[in-house]
Design a protein around this motif. Structure first.
Motif, PDB file in Angstrom:
ATOM      1  N   ASP A  54      60.651 -60.052 -46.532  1.00 40.78           N
ATOM      2  CA  ASP A  54      62.040 -60.324 -46.176  1.00 40.78           C
ATOM      3  C   ASP A  54      62.927 -59.651 -47.210  1.00 40.78           C
ATOM      4  OD1 ASP A  54      64.641 -61.473 -45.668  1.00 40.78           O
ATOM      5  OD2 ASP A  54      63.617 -63.047 -44.543  1.00 40.78           O
ATOM      6  N   ARG A  55      63.834 -58.788 -46.759  1.00 41.53           N
ATOM      7  CA  ARG A  55      64.690 -58.071 -47.705  1.00 41.53           C
ATOM      8  C   ARG A  55      65.916 -58.870 -48.116  1.00 41.53           C
ATOM      9  NH1 ARG A  55      66.800 -53.013 -43.965  1.00 41.53           N
ATOM     10  NH2 ARG A  55      66.857 -54.082 -41.971  1.00 41.53           N
ATOM     11  N   ASP A  56      66.119 -60.053 -47.522  1.00 40.08           N
ATOM     12  CA  ASP A  56      67.228 -60.922 -47.901  1.00 40.08           C
ATOM     13  C   ASP A  56      66.914 -61.553 -49.264  1.00 40.08           C
ATOM     14  OD1 ASP A  56      69.114 -62.941 -48.249  1.00 40.08           O
ATOM     15  OD2 ASP A  56      69.148 -63.475 -46.125  1.00 40.08           O
ATOM     16  N   PRO A  57      67.779 -61.369 -50.274  1.00 39.00           N
ATOM     17  CA  PRO A  57      67.519 -61.928 -51.609  1.00 39.00           C
ATOM     18  C   PRO A  57      67.368 -63.448 -51.613  1.00 39.00           C
ATOM     19  CG  PRO A  57      69.301 -60.320 -51.696  1.00 39.00           C
ATOM     20  CD  PRO A  57      69.020 -60.587 -50.237  1.00 39.00           C
ATOM     21  N   ASP A  58      67.901 -64.130 -50.596  1.00 36.47           N
ATOM     22  CA  ASP A  58      67.818 -65.592 -50.550  1.00 36.47           C
ATOM     23  C   ASP A  58      66.474 -66.096 -50.006  1.00 36.47           C
ATOM     24  OD1 ASP A  58      70.407 -65.817 -51.498  1.00 36.47           O
ATOM     25  OD2 ASP A  58      71.284 -65.840 -49.497  1.00 36.47           O
ATOM     26  N   ALA A  59      65.617 -65.180 -49.563  1.00 38.24           N
ATOM     27  CA  ALA A  59      64.364 -65.588 -48.934  1.00 38.24           C
ATOM     28  C   ALA A  59      63.482 -66.396 -49.886  1.00 38.24           C
ATOM     29  CB  ALA A  59      63.610 -64.363 -48.427  1.00 38.24           C
ATOM     30  N   ALA A  60      63.388 -65.971 -51.127  1.00 34.93           N
ATOM     31  CA  ALA A  60      62.544 -66.673 -52.096  1.00 34.93           C
ATOM     32  C   ALA A  60      63.028 -68.094 -52.320  1.00 34.93           C
ATOM     33  CB  ALA A  60      62.507 -65.901 -53.415  1.00 34.93           C
ATOM     34  N   ALA A  61      64.348 -68.253 -52.382  1.00 37.28           N
ATOM     35  CA  ALA A  61      64.909 -69.597 -52.578  1.00 37.28           C
ATOM     36  C   ALA A  61      64.621 -70.488 -51.382  1.00 37.28           C
ATOM     37  CB  ALA A  61      66.416 -69.502 -52.825  1.00 37.28           C
ATOM     38  N   ARG A  62      64.711 -69.904 -50.176  1.00 31.62           N
ATOM     39  CA  ARG A  62      64.418 -70.706 -48.980  1.00 31.62           C
ATOM     40  C   ARG A  62      62.957 -71.134 -48.975  1.00 31.62           C
ATOM     41  NH1 ARG A  62      67.267 -66.505 -46.496  1.00 31.62           N
ATOM     42  NH2 ARG A  62      65.391 -65.753 -45.433  1.00 31.62           N
ATOM     43  N   ALA A  63      62.063 -70.225 -49.319  1.00 30.65           N
ATOM     44  CA  ALA A  63      60.635 -70.554 -49.337  1.00 30.65           C
ATOM     45  C   ALA A  63      60.326 -71.610 -50.391  1.00 30.65           C
ATOM     46  CB  ALA A  63      59.820 -69.293 -49.599  1.00 30.65           C
ATOM     47  N   ALA A  64      61.009 -71.542 -51.540  1.00 31.53           N
ATOM     48  CA  ALA A  64      60.760 -72.489 -52.623  1.00 31.53           C
ATOM     49  C   ALA A  64      61.155 -73.905 -52.243  1.00 31.53           C
ATOM     50  CB  ALA A  64      61.511 -72.054 -53.880  1.00 31.53           C
ATOM     51  N   ARG A  65      62.081 -74.046 -51.294  1.00 31.01           N
ATOM     52  CA  ARG A  65      62.527 -75.384 -50.875  1.00 31.01           C
ATOM     53  C   ARG A  65      61.584 -76.018 -49.857  1.00 31.01           C
ATOM     54  NH1 ARG A  65      67.743 -72.797 -50.776  1.00 31.01           N
ATOM     55  NH2 ARG A  65      67.625 -72.587 -48.507  1.00 31.01           N
ATOM     56  N   ASP A  66      60.629 -75.253 -49.371  1.00 28.80           N
ATOM     57  CA  ASP A  66      59.740 -75.755 -48.323  1.00 28.80           C
ATOM     58  C   ASP A  66      58.344 -75.999 -48.884  1.00 28.80           C
ATOM     59  OD1 ASP A  66      57.650 -75.242 -46.041  1.00 28.80           O
ATOM     60  OD2 ASP A  66      59.527 -75.717 -45.033  1.00 28.80           O
ATOM     61  N   ALA A  67      57.839 -77.217 -48.687  1.00 25.60           N
ATOM     62  CA  ALA A  67      56.550 -77.599 -49.274  1.00 25.60           C
ATOM     63  C   ALA A  67      55.399 -76.732 -48.773  1.00 25.60           C
ATOM     64  CB  ALA A  67      56.267 -79.074 -48.975  1.00 25.60           C
ATOM     65  N   ASP A  68      55.440 -76.322 -47.505  1.00 21.36           N
ATOM     66  CA  ASP A  68      54.354 -75.509 -46.961  1.00 21.36           C
ATOM     67  C   ASP A  68      54.146 -74.241 -47.772  1.00 21.36           C
ATOM     68  OD1 ASP A  68      53.275 -76.869 -44.650  1.00 21.36           O
ATOM     69  OD2 ASP A  68      55.227 -76.585 -43.719  1.00 21.36           O
ATOM     70  N   PHE A  69      55.242 -73.630 -48.217  1.00 17.41           N
ATOM     71  CA  PHE A  69      55.146 -72.382 -48.973  1.00 17.41           C
ATOM     72  C   PHE A  69      55.062 -72.625 -50.475  1.00 17.41           C
ATOM     73  CE2 PHE A  69      57.703 -71.496 -45.112  1.00 17.41           C
ATOM     74  CZ  PHE A  69      56.762 -70.727 -44.449  1.00 17.41           C
ATOM     75  N   ALA A  70      55.823 -73.601 -50.964  1.00 14.24           N
ATOM     76  CA  ALA A  70      55.870 -73.857 -52.403  1.00 14.24           C
ATOM     77  C   ALA A  70      54.520 -74.280 -52.953  1.00 14.24           C
ATOM     78  CB  ALA A  70      56.924 -74.922 -52.708  1.00 14.24           C
ATOM     79  N   HIS A  71      53.720 -74.980 -52.138  1.00 11.64           N
ATOM     80  CA  HIS A  71      52.427 -75.498 -52.608  1.00 11.64           C
ATOM     81  C   HIS A  71      51.241 -74.705 -52.053  1.00 11.64           C
ATOM     82  CE1 HIS A  71      54.797 -78.692 -54.226  1.00 11.64           C
ATOM     83  NE2 HIS A  71      55.058 -79.252 -53.061  1.00 11.64           N
ATOM     84  N   ALA A  72      51.496 -73.539 -51.510  1.00 14.59           N
ATOM     85  CA  ALA A  72      50.410 -72.764 -50.901  1.00 14.59           C
ATOM     86  C   ALA A  72      49.574 -72.000 -51.922  1.00 14.59           C
ATOM     87  CB  ALA A  72      50.985 -71.778 -49.882  1.00 14.59           C
ATOM     88  N   GLY A  73      50.094 -71.841 -53.129  1.00 11.27           N
ATOM     89  CA  GLY A  73      49.346 -71.132 -54.163  1.00 11.27           C
ATOM     90  C   GLY A  73      49.085 -69.683 -53.786  1.00 11.27           C
TER      91      GLY A  73
END
Length: 311
Positions: A54-73
């Motif tokens: 995702d080329r949107d700079p906010d993508a990482a922040a959105r993923a970090a707020r979601d448990a599915d992605f934040a805890h995926a390792g």
């Protein structure tokens, strides 16, 4: 995750098309609100991997707020880049070959709904239309600085507007008196060129042409399709959701012939050299129920291709 950021289109159909294996490696080249990625990740086992772009700079922040992605390792990697660099980044992360690639080419609901992004014909905002805010070219730049010839090319090629030359000439005359700066200003300019009862459709088409030019969408799609054959495993799946005829035509041609022109190439012995084959004869369209829930899905078309096994 932000539930209203983007409602995933043809979600189940896309997941089915990928034919996900628990230990496989998959790529979602259009992470957006994470709707498709989340479902892919949930179907992967401990050894499976998902890489998302995702080329949107906010993508990482959105993923970090979601448990599915934040805890995926190690099972999940987000690449904050344009998918035109697919092959390079997959090699960097030692992820080649992959089992499946998903591309949802639509503009997110969030981008349409935020007036400052300049995508909507219904809001007052700057004529921007950049999917990646670090890019320098905006829709205002296109209207104010492109030559009449280039404007005509954009309107005819990307908007399929038959009177593109006349429209381009009118743009050049209008900008000499007042440069284009805002979306509603552009709407007021384009509206008189629409046929009666076709105002919204024509405005959407004109804005589409500008958006495609600003973001280099057709060049990016061509690059993605061509690279997919270099990174997919034999038997690997390519799933693409497109939203207008230009995209769908390119995808259809590629899945039938292995190139975006749709030319069937054969070797000396008459063997097909396409390298990919469509999994289904026709594109999948959203159901009436999905269109009712998410009107922006109305024009969506999903196609699935499979990389051919080596002879």
């Amino acid at each position: 995750m932000d539930a209203d950021y983007h409602v995933p289109v043809l979600l189940q159909e896309a997941i089915d098309g990928l034919d996900i294996q628990e230990s496989g490696t998959y790529v979602d080249v259009t992470f957006g609100g994470g709707g498709h990625s989340r479902q892919i990740l949930r179907r992967l086992g401990p050894e499976g991997r998902l890489l998302a772009f995702d080329r949107d700079p906010d993508a990482a922040a959105r993923a970090a707020r979601d448990a599915d992605f934040a805890h995926a390792g190690r099972r999940f990697i987000l690449v904050n880049e344009n998918f035109r660099y697919l092959k390079n980044y997959l090699r960097f992360y030692r992820a080649v070959p992959v089992d499946g690639i998903l591309a949802d080419l639509g503009v997110s609901s969030h981008q349409f709904d935020v007036a400052e992004r300049g995508f909507s014909i219904r809001s007052h905002g700057p004529l921007d239309m950049r999917m990646d805010q670090s890019g320098s070219l905006t829709a205002a730049d296109v209207l104010n600085t492109y030559s009449e010839e280039d404007l005509a090319r954009i309107f005819m090629q990307y908007g399929e507007i038959p009177f593109g030359k006349r429209l381009a000439s009118a743009v050049v005359k209008a900008r000499a008196e007042r440069p284009f700066a805002y979306t509603d200003q552009a709407v007021d300019f384009f509206a008189p060129f629409a046929g009666k009862g076709r105002e919204n459709k024509f405005l959407a088409t004109a804005f589409q042409a500008l958006r495609i030019e600003v973001n280099g969408e057709m060049e990016n799609l061509k690059g993605l399709l061509e690279q997919s054959l270099e990174v997919l495993k034999p038997g690997g799946r390519l799933v693409v959701i497109s939203y207008h005829s230009l995209e769908d035509r390119m995808v259809k041609n590629f899945m039938r012939s292995g190139n975006v022109e749709g030319k069937i190439e054969k070797d000396f012995y008459g063997n097909d050299l396409s390298g990919i084959e469509p999994v289904m004869r026709k594109a999948v369209a959203p159901s009436d129920a999905e269109v009712e829930r998410n009107p922006r899905s109305r024009s969506a078309r999903l196609r699935v291709g499979r990389k051919k096994e080596k002879e």
